[in-house]
Design an enzyme around this catalytic site. Sequence first.
Site, PDB file in Angstrom:
ATOM      1  N   LYS A  13     -41.417  34.174  12.762  1.00  0.00           N
ATOM      2  CA  LYS A  13     -40.531  34.238  11.586  1.00  0.00           C
ATOM      3  C   LYS A  13     -40.902  35.405  10.660  1.00  0.00           C
ATOM      4  O   LYS A  13     -40.044  36.149  10.228  1.00  0.00           O
ATOM      5  CB  LYS A  13     -40.628  32.953  10.743  1.00  0.00           C
ATOM      6  CG  LYS A  13     -40.213  31.691  11.432  1.00  0.00           C
ATOM      7  CD  LYS A  13     -40.224  30.509  10.454  1.00  0.00           C
ATOM      8  CE  LYS A  13     -41.581  30.142   9.907  1.00  0.00           C
ATOM      9  NZ  LYS A  13     -42.517  29.573  10.859  1.00  0.00           N
ATOM     10  N   ARG A  88     -39.444  23.254   4.340  1.00  0.00           N
ATOM     11  CA  ARG A  88     -40.226  22.700   5.446  1.00  0.00           C
ATOM     12  C   ARG A  88     -40.185  21.184   5.455  1.00  0.00           C
ATOM     13  O   ARG A  88     -40.790  20.566   6.323  1.00  0.00           O
ATOM     14  CB  ARG A  88     -41.672  23.124   5.277  1.00  0.00           C
ATOM     15  CG  ARG A  88     -42.129  24.250   6.193  1.00  0.00           C
ATOM     16  CD  ARG A  88     -43.528  24.606   5.751  1.00  0.00           C
ATOM     17  NE  ARG A  88     -44.352  25.202   6.745  1.00  0.00           N
ATOM     18  CZ  ARG A  88     -44.648  26.497   6.776  1.00  0.00           C
ATOM     19  NH1 ARG A  88     -44.095  27.333   5.940  1.00  0.00           N
ATOM     20  NH2 ARG A  88     -45.504  26.947   7.669  1.00  0.00           N
ATOM     21  N   ARG A 127     -53.872  36.239  17.355  1.00  0.00           N
ATOM     22  CA  ARG A 127     -53.510  37.138  16.268  1.00  0.00           C
ATOM     23  C   ARG A 127     -54.600  37.191  15.189  1.00  0.00           C
ATOM     24  O   ARG A 127     -55.376  36.261  15.028  1.00  0.00           O
ATOM     25  CB  ARG A 127     -52.134  36.800  15.680  1.00  0.00           C
ATOM     26  CG  ARG A 127     -52.083  35.583  14.809  1.00  0.00           C
ATOM     27  CD  ARG A 127     -50.660  35.338  14.311  1.00  0.00           C
ATOM     28  NE  ARG A 127     -50.670  34.362  13.233  1.00  0.00           N
ATOM     29  CZ  ARG A 127     -49.597  33.950  12.582  1.00  0.00           C
ATOM     30  NH1 ARG A 127     -48.403  34.412  12.900  1.00  0.00           N
ATOM     31  NH2 ARG A 127     -49.696  33.073  11.612  1.00  0.00           N
ATOM     32  N   ARG A 160     -57.277  33.590  10.750  1.00  0.00           N
ATOM     33  CA  ARG A 160     -56.990  32.657   9.650  1.00  0.00           C
ATOM     34  C   ARG A 160     -57.433  31.246  10.036  1.00  0.00           C
ATOM     35  O   ARG A 160     -57.254  30.837  11.187  1.00  0.00           O
ATOM     36  CB  ARG A 160     -55.480  32.665   9.369  1.00  0.00           C
ATOM     37  CG  ARG A 160     -55.080  33.740   8.394  1.00  0.00           C
ATOM     38  CD  ARG A 160     -53.594  33.963   8.269  1.00  0.00           C
ATOM     39  NE  ARG A 160     -52.738  32.794   8.397  1.00  0.00           N
ATOM     40  CZ  ARG A 160     -51.398  32.852   8.363  1.00  0.00           C
ATOM     41  NH1 ARG A 160     -50.794  34.003   8.183  1.00  0.00           N
ATOM     42  NH2 ARG A 160     -50.684  31.776   8.495  1.00  0.00           N
ATOM     43  N   ARG A 171     -50.691  21.660  12.920  1.00  0.00           N
ATOM     44  CA  ARG A 171     -49.506  22.231  12.256  1.00  0.00           C
ATOM     45  C   ARG A 171     -48.259  22.018  13.109  1.00  0.00           C
ATOM     46  O   ARG A 171     -47.171  21.751  12.588  1.00  0.00           O
ATOM     47  CB  ARG A 171     -49.703  23.735  12.007  1.00  0.00           C
ATOM     48  CG  ARG A 171     -50.755  24.026  10.954  1.00  0.00           C
ATOM     49  CD  ARG A 171     -51.085  25.497  10.915  1.00  0.00           C
ATOM     50  NE  ARG A 171     -50.084  26.283  10.234  1.00  0.00           N
ATOM     51  CZ  ARG A 171     -49.926  27.596  10.379  1.00  0.00           C
ATOM     52  NH1 ARG A 171     -50.701  28.274  11.213  1.00  0.00           N
ATOM     53  NH2 ARG A 171     -48.998  28.239   9.719  1.00  0.00           N
TER      54      ARG A 171
HETATM   55  P1  AMP Z   1     -46.924  30.025   6.804  1.00  0.00           P
HETATM   56  O1  AMP Z   1     -47.553  31.352   6.594  1.00  0.00           O
HETATM   57  O2  AMP Z   1     -45.461  29.984   6.455  1.00  0.00           O
HETATM   58  O3  AMP Z   1     -47.205  29.442   8.165  1.00  0.00           O
HETATM   59  O4  AMP Z   1     -47.617  29.031   5.746  1.00  0.00           O
HETATM   60  C1  AMP Z   1     -49.016  28.828   5.727  1.00  0.00           C
HETATM   61  C2  AMP Z   1     -49.326  27.509   5.047  1.00  0.00           C
HETATM   62  O5  AMP Z   1     -48.828  27.515   3.691  1.00  0.00           O
HETATM   63  C3  AMP Z   1     -48.687  26.275   5.678  1.00  0.00           C
HETATM   64  O6  AMP Z   1     -49.439  25.788   6.781  1.00  0.00           O
HETATM   65  C4  AMP Z   1     -48.708  25.309   4.493  1.00  0.00           C
HETATM   66  O7  AMP Z   1     -50.008  24.796   4.256  1.00  0.00           O
HETATM   67  C5  AMP Z   1     -48.354  26.224   3.332  1.00  0.00           C
HETATM   68  N1  AMP Z   1     -46.876  26.315   3.124  1.00  0.00           N
HETATM   69  C6  AMP Z   1     -46.080  27.418   3.264  1.00  0.00           C
HETATM   70  N2  AMP Z   1     -44.794  27.124   3.004  1.00  0.00           N
HETATM   71  C7  AMP Z   1     -44.770  25.808   2.702  1.00  0.00           C
HETATM   72  C8  AMP Z   1     -43.729  24.897   2.366  1.00  0.00           C
HETATM   73  N3  AMP Z   1     -42.439  25.292   2.290  1.00  0.00           N
HETATM   74  N4  AMP Z   1     -44.066  23.600   2.137  1.00  0.00           N
HETATM   75  C9  AMP Z   1     -45.341  23.192   2.191  1.00  0.00           C
HETATM   76  N5  AMP Z   1     -46.369  23.980   2.507  1.00  0.00           N
HETATM   77  C10 AMP Z   1     -46.099  25.286   2.772  1.00  0.00           C
END
Ligand code: AMP
Length: 214
Positions: A13, A88, A127, A160, A171
């Site tokens: 994404k 989400r 990654r 990460r 996740r």
């Molecule tokens: P991402 O980089 O989008 O995979 O987000 C990394 C982490 O940020 C996720 O695993 C969540 O812990 C948190 N996070 C990001 N966006 C959201 C969201 N819309 N709702 C809840 N947690 C989020």
Amino acid sequence: MRLLLFGAPGVGKGTQAKLLSAKFNIPHISTGDILRQAVKDQTDLGKKAQEIMSRGDLVPDDVMIGIIKYRFSKSDCNAGFILDGFPRTENQAVELDKLFEEMNINDIKLVNIYADEEEIVKRLNDRRACKECGNIFTLSEIENSKICPNCKARNSFYLRDDDKEEVIRKRLGIFRKTTEPVLKYYEKQGKVISINGLGSVEEVNSEMLNILAD
Ligand code: AMP
């Protein structure tokens, strides 16, 4: 253009959002990036989110909705946006709909990028992020290099916490249980476009541009 990029963690994404944002000159709003910046700056939000994120859990809805409302209050969103990583949960989707209604926005599309889970696990394990600029690279892109191709920082690559295999599996489980219902929510509104995320970055991007042009 107003898009919500949807898909499991690691499906691409963020990469696709950056390309679309550059092509259409509209902001890329990544809730993950906003949270990671807050963690780096050790703001109150960052201190709250840090542990939740490294466990692979979701940050509470009320916090996320506050972040999104604040971000959409900025004028750069007027011409369009690419939203990446939000909503989400179904609750976030309902609150986002209310916000769009207040903003008179009714032309959003959700782009669903799908891929096989085992492929995702492999990709995420492969990654590395730059701790200075946050950009993500595959191991083959940075092979033997200690310098970030984006910001030129030295020795800044790291895996990460939330890309470690046990956290990835958690996740993905949360995605299936809590995030996938969001897709049905938008399907009922007829707003979903689905794209196979398994090709190369360029292939997925060109398929996306073709579908969006229809
Ligand atoms: P991402 O980089 O989008 O995979 O987000 C990394 C982490 O940020 C996720 O695993 C969540 O812990 C948190 N996070 C990001 N966006 C959201 C969201 N819309 N709702 C809840 N947690 C989020």
